[in-house]
Motif scaffolding. Sequence first.
Motif, PDB file in Angstrom:
ATOM      1  N   SER A  35      43.066  38.801  43.433  1.00  0.00           N
ATOM      2  CA  SER A  35      42.104  38.145  44.489  1.00  0.00           C
ATOM      3  C   SER A  35      41.391  39.607  45.124  1.00  0.00           C
ATOM      4  CB  SER A  35      42.825  37.604  45.631  1.00  0.00           C
ATOM      5  OG  SER A  35      42.089  37.147  46.878  1.00  0.00           O
ATOM      6  N   GLU A  36      42.041  40.594  45.337  1.00  0.00           N
ATOM      7  CA  GLU A  36      41.271  41.926  46.025  1.00  0.00           C
ATOM      8  C   GLU A  36      40.428  42.509  44.969  1.00  0.00           C
ATOM      9  OE1 GLU A  36      42.503  46.287  47.534  1.00  0.00           O
ATOM     10  OE2 GLU A  36      44.107  44.881  47.061  1.00  0.00           O
ATOM     11  N   LYS A  37      40.902  42.452  43.777  1.00  0.00           N
ATOM     12  CA  LYS A  37      39.919  43.452  42.728  1.00  0.00           C
ATOM     13  C   LYS A  37      38.816  42.609  41.984  1.00  0.00           C
ATOM     14  CE  LYS A  37      42.576  47.249  43.081  1.00  0.00           C
ATOM     15  NZ  LYS A  37      41.664  48.389  43.485  1.00  0.00           N
ATOM     16  N   GLU A  39      42.963  40.951  32.747  1.00  0.00           N
ATOM     17  CA  GLU A  39      44.264  41.779  32.288  1.00  0.00           C
ATOM     18  C   GLU A  39      44.346  43.423  32.889  1.00  0.00           C
ATOM     19  OE1 GLU A  39      43.883  41.663  28.007  1.00  0.00           O
ATOM     20  OE2 GLU A  39      44.480  39.667  27.917  1.00  0.00           O
ATOM     21  N   ASP A  40      43.198  43.614  33.007  1.00  0.00           N
ATOM     22  CA  ASP A  40      42.864  45.157  33.423  1.00  0.00           C
ATOM     23  C   ASP A  40      43.748  45.247  34.976  1.00  0.00           C
ATOM     24  OD1 ASP A  40      40.970  47.292  34.966  1.00  0.00           O
ATOM     25  OD2 ASP A  40      41.982  47.819  33.387  1.00  0.00           O
ATOM     26  N   VAL A  41      43.199  44.110  35.722  1.00  0.00           N
ATOM     27  CA  VAL A  41      43.588  44.217  37.134  1.00  0.00           C
ATOM     28  C   VAL A  41      45.151  44.097  37.139  1.00  0.00           C
ATOM     29  CG1 VAL A  41      43.462  43.079  39.115  1.00  0.00           C
ATOM     30  CG2 VAL A  41      41.426  43.577  37.997  1.00  0.00           C
ATOM     31  N   VAL A  42      45.626  42.944  36.285  1.00  0.00           N
ATOM     32  CA  VAL A  42      47.108  42.629  36.254  1.00  0.00           C
ATOM     33  C   VAL A  42      48.088  43.865  36.120  1.00  0.00           C
ATOM     34  CG1 VAL A  42      48.851  41.387  35.246  1.00  0.00           C
ATOM     35  CG2 VAL A  42      46.640  40.091  35.980  1.00  0.00           C
ATOM     36  N   ASN A  43      47.396  44.568  35.015  1.00  0.00           N
ATOM     37  CA  ASN A  43      48.195  45.837  34.457  1.00  0.00           C
ATOM     38  C   ASN A  43      48.314  46.825  35.638  1.00  0.00           C
ATOM     39  OD1 ASN A  43      48.613  44.499  32.131  1.00  0.00           O
ATOM     40  ND2 ASN A  43      47.010  45.505  30.925  1.00  0.00           N
ATOM     41  N   GLN A  44      47.366  46.827  36.642  1.00  0.00           N
ATOM     42  CA  GLN A  44      47.609  47.889  37.742  1.00  0.00           C
ATOM     43  C   GLN A  44      48.609  47.719  38.497  1.00  0.00           C
ATOM     44  OE1 GLN A  44      43.665  48.088  39.845  1.00  0.00           O
ATOM     45  NE2 GLN A  44      42.490  48.022  37.829  1.00  0.00           N
ATOM     46  N   ASP A  68      35.759  45.471  45.919  1.00  0.00           N
ATOM     47  CA  ASP A  68      35.998  46.202  44.735  1.00  0.00           C
ATOM     48  C   ASP A  68      35.174  45.929  43.501  1.00  0.00           C
ATOM     49  OD1 ASP A  68      37.649  47.881  45.645  1.00  0.00           O
ATOM     50  OD2 ASP A  68      39.500  47.222  44.792  1.00  0.00           O
ATOM     51  N   ALA A  69      34.989  44.379  43.397  1.00  0.00           N
ATOM     52  CA  ALA A  69      34.162  43.714  42.401  1.00  0.00           C
ATOM     53  C   ALA A  69      32.898  44.018  42.915  1.00  0.00           C
ATOM     54  CB  ALA A  69      34.476  42.221  42.357  1.00  0.00           C
ATOM     55  N   LEU A  70      32.434  43.975  44.275  1.00  0.00           N
ATOM     56  CA  LEU A  70      30.941  44.189  44.759  1.00  0.00           C
ATOM     57  C   LEU A  70      30.627  45.720  44.508  1.00  0.00           C
ATOM     58  CD1 LEU A  70      28.475  43.311  46.295  1.00  0.00           C
ATOM     59  CD2 LEU A  70      29.739  43.900  48.396  1.00  0.00           C
ATOM     60  N   THR A  90      33.141  48.124  53.122  1.00  0.00           N
ATOM     61  CA  THR A  90      34.306  48.806  52.426  1.00  0.00           C
ATOM     62  C   THR A  90      33.620  49.269  51.018  1.00  0.00           C
ATOM     63  OG1 THR A  90      35.907  47.365  53.352  1.00  0.00           O
ATOM     64  CG2 THR A  90      36.886  48.369  51.133  1.00  0.00           C
ATOM     65  N   ALA A  91      32.877  48.112  50.231  1.00  0.00           N
ATOM     66  CA  ALA A  91      32.536  48.375  49.135  1.00  0.00           C
ATOM     67  C   ALA A  91      31.512  49.781  48.938  1.00  0.00           C
ATOM     68  CB  ALA A  91      31.665  47.136  48.419  1.00  0.00           C
TER      69      ALA A  91
END
Length: 627
Positions: A560-562, A508-513, A195-197, A230-231
Amino acid sequence: MWLPSRFSFKFSVSALRRGVPPSYPHVVRRGGCNTAAFMPEAAGFEGVSGRAALQEFSVSNSEDFWAAVARQRLSWIRPFHTVQDCDLSRGRIKWFQGGMLNVSVNCLDRQVHICPERVALIWERDERGSEVRYTYRQLLEMTCRVGNLLKRHGVRKGDCVTIYMPTCPLAVASMLACARIGAAHNVVFAGFSADALAERIRDAQSSIVITMNQGVRGGKVTELKKTVDTAVQSCPTVRHVFVAMRTETLVPMTDRDVLMDEYVFSYHDGDVFGCVADIGWITGHSYIVYGPLANGATTVLFESTPVYPDPGRYWETVERLKINQFYGAPTAIRLLLKYGDQWVNKYDRSSLKTLGSVGEPINTEAWEWYHRVVGEGRCPVVDTWWQTETGGICIAPKPSEPDEEIVPGMAMRPFFGIKPVLMDTEGKVLTANNTSGALCIAQPWPGMARTIHNNHERFIETYCQPYPGYFFTGDGAYRSPKGYYQITGRLDDVINVSGHRIGTAEIEDVVNQCPAVAESAVIGYSHDIKGQGIYAFVVLKKNMKIKEEDLYKQLNSVVSEKIAKYACPDFILLVKRLPKTRSGKIMRRVLRKVVESDLDSLGDLSTLDDPAAVQEIIEGHAKISMK
């Protein structure tokens, strides 16, 4: 990068004057000092003698200074007619107008004409004792092959190629190939998730991605090609993925994929500059690739980790490769310190001349161990301050006069052409010493960032508008009574984990998901090993029932994934509510004070929407601290 005399530095160390320090012996260069020792071009600066005079000339006569450097140290296709046209208040930064050059030519062709068989790269592979050496001639040949491959697949001047590779010779050649044909490169750290890539590929609008089948680091294999596959599913601009083979494992290939040919390596001796960073970060760009190669040096590509297969890996590499300058991160130094002196003393480090520190401020304990144990008390520790945005070192203890002191934990002296200033909260310049403020740079220099890709307005807002007429670094700094600079940390909400900068908002954006999470707040806190760790405060959705251990696994998995594993929180505290102002702004300052156990500095909490939330957090943090 500034490398006079082919890296043959000699430095001095003397006593620390601030705090309660030990004494450090002087290391004196015999025969005195002259200005040309710092840079040969200084011989043409009339009336300039000594380091201090040269520093003053470089900022008060910056056009003459940088023009001399540019003409002497670079090969120009077409000479420039105007040295600079800059206005920091407007975000206008133009250097050497009318000129034309190519950084690949300066890194490779220029050196091949002089010394084609000098070793350019030493690839310190993950498998200890299997280093591979590559000459300037061979690196030029590889670069030209990659450049031709890119051109055959439609890459043109102005395009942006994404490089998702571990630290290896082909990654360097890919960077130089892009520069050679006029394309930009977007080097993405090979530890980032799909996802980050993908996000970075889309931002760069890349049509080409260069990767490897697998990566090898610390004895572990990472599936790079699988991550890219995947990216690119969410990256419609990507036409081709070039795949090189790091291991013998075959990976699925599609019509979009292009298998790159192997290259042949040979073994030669050469002078060695050892920067053990990853080329996915700016340190690798400037001090593994472009800086050393442009100066005709031999540079080490370190693929492994400091503790694989054991905590002596760095020092065994120093002994085997005869490294002269070692440039690493405080995080790694703090980690190795914990394993004791025996892993260092096991190996011969007599080749070392200079020890460098980069990525974050180095604490005094780590500095002293680095100097005393690793450097045997004879190698100076150069704590360098710079940023991605500055392009190269801006403040460092060296170069200096032979008998000048080096103070542990301080970056100290501005580099030539750099004019740092401290600003108060009202935007006024602080002229006195023994003071702290926001670190800005008062005038432009050639290595600085010009813009943000496809978003110049953001560049102006971030770096030029906070203090009009000055370049805002985002860091705070202290200036000692002697005028030395010490970086005190970030002024914005950016966490520096093991030298990797990441915004709290991104985490925070990822945690909130996470389905169970209503909202969160993330802060950085002091960490003995990583410099800064990540502390997350999490509010669950109403009536949400979930075991804490299951929630922690979910949050770490999604982060870790995002983003990447290094962005996973070290501590997660479940709270009923976050401290907020009445306008809804989360008071992260209060959270930091709680985590730092600085409760006396919490200040007036009456302006909070619910002051009782702070007491709940204090009690929750106390329970975590006792575990």
